[in-house]
Design an enzyme around this catalytic site. Structure first.
Site, PDB file in Angstrom:
ATOM      1  CG  ASP A 252     -55.347 -42.686   3.597  1.00  0.00           C
ATOM      2  OD1 ASP A 252     -55.034 -43.758   4.134  1.00  0.00           O
ATOM      3  OD2 ASP A 252     -56.511 -42.399   3.251  1.00  0.00           O
TER       4      ASP A 252
ATOM      5  CE  LYS B 133     -51.115 -43.491   9.223  1.00  0.00           C
ATOM      6  NZ  LYS B 133     -51.855 -42.690   8.219  1.00  0.00           N
TER       7      LYS B 133
ATOM      8  N   GLY C 109     -54.769 -48.704   5.859  1.00  0.00           N
ATOM      9  CA  GLY C 109     -54.141 -49.295   4.678  1.00  0.00           C
ATOM     10  C   GLY C 109     -52.825 -48.562   4.490  1.00  0.00           C
ATOM     11  CG  HIS C 110     -50.276 -48.120   7.231  1.00  0.00           C
ATOM     12  ND1 HIS C 110     -49.776 -48.178   8.504  1.00  0.00           N
ATOM     13  CD2 HIS C 110     -51.396 -47.347   7.304  1.00  0.00           C
ATOM     14  CE1 HIS C 110     -50.558 -47.475   9.316  1.00  0.00           C
ATOM     15  NE2 HIS C 110     -51.551 -46.973   8.610  1.00  0.00           N
TER      16      HIS C 110
ATOM     17  CD  GLN D 200     -57.075 -45.631  11.904  1.00  0.00           C
ATOM     18  OE1 GLN D 200     -56.800 -45.853  13.072  1.00  0.00           O
ATOM     19  NE2 GLN D 200     -57.015 -46.561  10.982  1.00  0.00           N
TER      20      GLN D 200
HETATM   21  P1  GDP Z   1     -50.726 -44.400   5.025  1.00  0.00           P
HETATM   22  O1  GDP Z   1     -52.055 -44.962   5.344  1.00  0.00           O
HETATM   23  O2  GDP Z   1     -50.408 -43.160   5.814  1.00  0.00           O
HETATM   24  O3  GDP Z   1     -49.614 -45.405   5.099  1.00  0.00           O
HETATM   25  O4  GDP Z   1     -50.796 -43.908   3.498  1.00  0.00           O
HETATM   26  P2  GDP Z   1     -51.499 -44.703   2.275  1.00  0.00           P
HETATM   27  O5  GDP Z   1     -50.635 -45.841   1.907  1.00  0.00           O
HETATM   28  O6  GDP Z   1     -52.919 -44.992   2.557  1.00  0.00           O
HETATM   29  O7  GDP Z   1     -51.519 -43.584   1.166  1.00  0.00           O
HETATM   30  C1  GDP Z   1     -50.357 -42.956   0.730  1.00  0.00           C
HETATM   31  C2  GDP Z   1     -50.256 -43.162  -0.795  1.00  0.00           C
HETATM   32  O8  GDP Z   1     -49.311 -42.245  -1.329  1.00  0.00           O
HETATM   33  C3  GDP Z   1     -49.755 -44.539  -1.179  1.00  0.00           C
HETATM   34  O9  GDP Z   1     -50.296 -44.872  -2.421  1.00  0.00           O
HETATM   35  C4  GDP Z   1     -48.253 -44.334  -1.283  1.00  0.00           C
HETATM   36  O10 GDP Z   1     -47.631 -45.278  -2.167  1.00  0.00           O
HETATM   37  C5  GDP Z   1     -48.188 -42.956  -1.858  1.00  0.00           C
HETATM   38  N1  GDP Z   1     -47.040 -42.138  -1.477  1.00  0.00           N
HETATM   39  C6  GDP Z   1     -46.367 -42.067  -0.288  1.00  0.00           C
HETATM   40  N2  GDP Z   1     -45.450 -41.087  -0.324  1.00  0.00           N
HETATM   41  C7  GDP Z   1     -45.532 -40.529  -1.543  1.00  0.00           C
HETATM   42  C8  GDP Z   1     -44.856 -39.428  -2.189  1.00  0.00           C
HETATM   43  O11 GDP Z   1     -44.012 -38.759  -1.626  1.00  0.00           O
HETATM   44  N3  GDP Z   1     -45.248 -39.137  -3.464  1.00  0.00           N
HETATM   45  C9  GDP Z   1     -46.217 -39.841  -4.132  1.00  0.00           C
HETATM   46  N4  GDP Z   1     -46.523 -39.470  -5.376  1.00  0.00           N
HETATM   47  N5  GDP Z   1     -46.869 -40.858  -3.550  1.00  0.00           N
HETATM   48  C10 GDP Z   1     -46.533 -41.186  -2.278  1.00  0.00           C
HETATM   49  P1  IMO Z   2     -54.668 -45.101   7.543  1.00  0.00           P
HETATM   50  O1  IMO Z   2     -53.977 -45.768   8.713  1.00  0.00           O
HETATM   51  C1  IMO Z   2     -57.934 -42.583   6.131  1.00  0.00           C
HETATM   52  C2  IMO Z   2     -61.760 -42.919   8.240  1.00  0.00           C
HETATM   53  C3  IMO Z   2     -62.926 -43.521   7.473  1.00  0.00           C
HETATM   54  C4  IMO Z   2     -64.083 -42.797   8.141  1.00  0.00           C
HETATM   55  C5  IMO Z   2     -63.638 -42.693   9.584  1.00  0.00           C
HETATM   56  C6  IMO Z   2     -64.196 -43.771  10.485  1.00  0.00           C
HETATM   57  O2  IMO Z   2     -54.531 -45.846   6.273  1.00  0.00           O
HETATM   58  O3  IMO Z   2     -54.252 -43.665   7.451  1.00  0.00           O
HETATM   59  P2  IMO Z   2     -63.722 -46.374  10.757  1.00  0.00           P
HETATM   60  O4  IMO Z   2     -63.699 -47.488   9.785  1.00  0.00           O
HETATM   61  O5  IMO Z   2     -62.441 -46.178  11.498  1.00  0.00           O
HETATM   62  O6  IMO Z   2     -64.878 -46.462  11.710  1.00  0.00           O
HETATM   63  O7  IMO Z   2     -63.990 -45.044   9.902  1.00  0.00           O
HETATM   64  O8  IMO Z   2     -62.224 -42.772   9.567  1.00  0.00           O
HETATM   65  N1  IMO Z   2     -60.544 -43.763   8.277  1.00  0.00           N
HETATM   66  C7  IMO Z   2     -59.428 -43.515   7.572  1.00  0.00           C
HETATM   67  N2  IMO Z   2     -59.171 -42.559   6.654  1.00  0.00           N
HETATM   68  N3  IMO Z   2     -56.965 -43.448   6.498  1.00  0.00           N
HETATM   69  C8  IMO Z   2     -57.201 -44.384   7.426  1.00  0.00           C
HETATM   70  O9  IMO Z   2     -56.230 -45.198   7.921  1.00  0.00           O
HETATM   71  C9  IMO Z   2     -58.498 -44.477   7.991  1.00  0.00           C
HETATM   72  N4  IMO Z   2     -59.070 -45.292   8.905  1.00  0.00           N
HETATM   73  C10 IMO Z   2     -60.320 -44.836   9.077  1.00  0.00           C
HETATM   74  O10 IMO Z   2     -62.832 -43.258   6.094  1.00  0.00           O
HETATM   75  O11 IMO Z   2     -64.188 -41.486   7.614  1.00  0.00           O
HETATM   76 MG    MG Z   3     -53.886 -45.445   4.369  1.00  0.00          MG
END
Ligand code: GDP
Ligand code: IMO
Ligand code: MG
Length: 422
Positions: A13, A16, A40-41, A222
Site C-alpha cells: 500500500d 504503487k 488493491g492499487h 504487496q
Molecule cells: P498500492 O497498493 O501500493 O497501490 O497503494 P493503495 O492504493 O493500497 O494505498 C495507497 C493510498 O494512498 C490510496 O488511497 C491512494 O489514493 C493514496 N495515495 C497515494 N499517494 C498519495 C499521496 O502522496 N498522498 C496522499 N494523501 N494519498 C496518496
Molecule cells: P498491495 O499490492 C498490504 C497482507 C495481508 C496479510 C498478508 C498475507 O495493495 O500493496 P494474503 O492475502 O496475501 O495471504 O495476506 O499480506 N497483504 C497486503 N498488505 N497491501 C497488499 O497489497 C497486501 N496483500 C497482502 O494483509 O497481512
Molecule cells: Mg494496496
C-alpha cells in the site's frame, strides 16, 4: 529494450498504483508479475477513484498494452468484476489486456481453505485478505494447480473436479463447511470473461517486445517486507514480491532489468498481523491513520501506522537492488510539529542496523532521530526547490541513509500531485 521494475519497499500500500499510472507514459507495456486480488492499487484519474486488484495499473493509458504475467494468481470472479467496472467508466480493458496462460487460477475452494487455515490459527492468524492466495501458490509449488491455459482445454472439467475433490478432503480435516455450489456456479460462469482475452505465452510476447525495442514496466504487488523468503515470516504473503520476482513472474532474464523503482511512504503502515517495530499505538498512530486515509483498499481494514523504519527500508533497498527511490504521502505529515525516524534497532542491548533473524520473536527497540516538521499545507505539483527546507532535509537524510536518489515525491492521491526530480 529494457524492463524497469517498480516494487513496494514496505508492507504494501505504498502507492504503487498511482505511481505506475504516472510513469506509464514512459513505457509501451505494463506487466503485473506476482500476487493476485490480495492487492488493491488505487488510482485517482480526473477526480475518479479506481481500485485495481488484478489488472495492471497502465490500463487507463490508450497506448499501453497490459500483461498479467505467469507469476500472478487470478480469481476469475474478481477479474470479471474488474473488467465490468472499467467498462462502466468507458475503459475497454479487454482491448489492451493479455494474460499468461501459465498464471494459476484461484478456485472457490482455495478461498475456503484460506479461511479455514486462518480460523485454525486463532490468535496467531496471518491476517490474510482471505482471497485464497496462500492455498493457490501452495498448489502451484505442490504441482497440483490449475492454470489459465487449462480453461480452454477439453479436459478442463475433469482437472477442476480432481483438484476440488482434493480440497474437499482438506476442508473435512479443518471441519470447515460452506455453500460451495453457489460459489462454484459464479466461478464457472465468470471464466468466459477470461476466455474472451488473448491467453498467451507471455514470456515469448515480452521477450519479443524487448527485442523489438519496447519498454516494459513490471508492476509489483504487496511489499518487500511481505516477501515469502525475506519478509517478516510467517507474517508474509505467498509470493516473491522483490525485483527478482519480476524475472520469475514474467519470464524475463535478470540482464534485461534496468531501473528498480522502490516506493516508500514518508511513514510506515501494515495491515494484518506480524511485527512492526515502529508502530504507534496511541494518538499519533490514529492521526496518521485518519490523515492518510489508512484503510485497506481491498478489505477496508484499518491499517496499523508508525514512523519511518530505515533499517527495514535499507534491507529492502539491498534485496531489490534499488536504483531510484519514490516517496509517497509526504502531505500526510503536513501538520506534525515533529517527526521521528527509526535509524537503528536495539536488540539484546546491542545497537544494530541489520534485521534480526526472527523479527517476530526478537525484542526490538527502535532508536529514533527527531526531525522538525514543516507544519504547512504542501500538496499538488510543485518544483523541488519550492519545498520547505524541513522536507528537503527529511528527504536528503533518507537518501543518504540508503545511498539512493529520491526522484519523485508524492504530495497527494491524484496523478499530478507530484514533485518530479527526474
Ligand atoms: P498500492 O497498493 O501500493 O497501490 O497503494 P493503495 O492504493 O493500497 O494505498 C495507497 C493510498 O494512498 C490510496 O488511497 C491512494 O489514493 C493514496 N495515495 C497515494 N499517494 C498519495 C499521496 O502522496 N498522498 C496522499 N494523501 N494519498 C496518496
Ligand atoms: P498491495 O499490492 C498490504 C497482507 C495481508 C496479510 C498478508 C498475507 O495493495 O500493496 P494474503 O492475502 O496475501 O495471504 O495476506 O499480506 N497483504 C497486503 N498488505 N497491501 C497488499 O497489497 C497486501 N496483500 C497482502 O494483509 O497481512
Ligand atoms: Mg494496496
Amino acid at each position: 529494450m529494457y524492463v524497469d521494475v517498480l516494487i513496494g519497499l514496505q508492507w504494501g500500500d505504498e502507492g504503487k498504483g498511482k505511481i505506475v499510472d504516472y510513469l506509464a507514459d514512459r513505457y509501451d507495456i505494463v506487466a503485473r508479475f506476482q500476487g493476485g486480488p490480495n492487492a488493491g492499487h488505487t488510482l485517482k484519474v480526473n477526480g475518479e477513484t479506481f481500485v485495481l486488484h488484478t489488472i495492471p495499473s497502465g490500463i487507463f493509458h490508450g497506448h499501453i498494452t497490459n500483461v498479467i504475467g505467469n507469476g500472478v494468481v487470478i480469481d476469475p470472479i474478481t477479474f470479471k468484476k474488474e473488467v465490468e467496472k472499467l467498462n462502466v467508466i468507458g475503459v475497454d480493458a479487454t482491448a489492451k489486456l493479455m494474460v499468461s496462460n501459465k498464471a494459476h487460477l484461484i478456485l472457490p475452494t482455495h478461498k475456503l481453505l484460506d479461511a479455514a487455515s486462518e480460523a485454525r490459527k486463532g490468535q496467531s492468524k496471518i491476517g490474510s485478505t482471505l482471497r485464497g492466495i496462500g492455498p493457490t501458490y501452495m498448489d502451484q509449488t505442490g504441482r497440483n494447480g490449475l492454470r489459465v491455459g487449462d480453461i480452454v482445454a477439453s479436459d478442463f472439467q475433469a482437472k477442476y473436479e480432481a483438484l476440488k475433490e482434493k480440497h474437499l478432503e482438506l476442508l473435512k480435516f479443518y471441519n470447515y463447511e460452506a455453500d460451495l455450489p453457489a460459489l462454484e456456479q459464479e466461478w464457472m460462469e465468470s471464466l468466459d470473461c477470461l476466455r474472451s482475452l488473448p491467453l498467451i505465452n507471455a514470456e515469448y510476447y515480452l521477450n519479443e517486445a524487448l527485442a523489438s525495442g519496447k519498454r516494459i514496466l513490471a508492476e509489483g504487488a504487496q511489499g518487500s517486507m511481505l516477501d515469502v523468503n525475506f519478509g517478516t515470516y510467517p507474517y508474509v504473503t505467498s509470493s516473491n514480491t522483490l525485483t527478482a520476482g519480476a524475472c520469475i513472474g514474467l519470464g524475463v532474464a535478470p540482464s534485461k532489468i534496468r531501473e528498480v523503482y522502490g516506493i516508500s511512504k514518508a511513514y510506515c503502515t501494515r495491515v494484518g498481523g506480524g511485527p512492526f517495530p515502529t508502530e504507534l499505538l496511541g494518538e499519533e498512530g490514529e492521526k496518521l491513520r485518519q490523515l492518510g486515509g489508512e484503510f485497506g483498499a481491498t478489505t477496508g481494514r484499518p491499517r496499523r501506522c508508525g514512523w519511518m523504519d530505515l533499517p527495514a527500508l535499507r534491507y529492502a533497498a539491498m534485496l531489490n537492488g534499488l536504483t531510484k527511490l519514490i516517496i509517497t504521502k509526504i502531505d500526510v505529515l503536513n501538520s506534525f510539529e515533529e517527526l521521528q525516524v527509526c535509524t537503528d534497532y536495539e536488540v539484546d542491548g546491542q545497537t544494530v542496523r541489520d534485521l534480526p533473524y526472527d523479527l517476530c520473536s526478537a525484542t526490538v527497540k527502535p532508536l529514533y532521530q527527531n526531525f522538525k516538521g514543516w507544519n504547512q499545507p504542501i500538496t499538488g505539483s510543485l518544483p523541488f526547490e519550492q519545498l520547505p527546507e524541513e522536507i528537503t532535509r527529511y528527504i536528503a537524510f533518507i537518501e543518504n541513509y540508503l545511498n539512493v536518489p529520491a526522484i519523485l515525491i508524492s504530495t497527494g492521491p491524484h496523478r499530478d500531485d507530484l514533485v518530479v526530480r527526474a
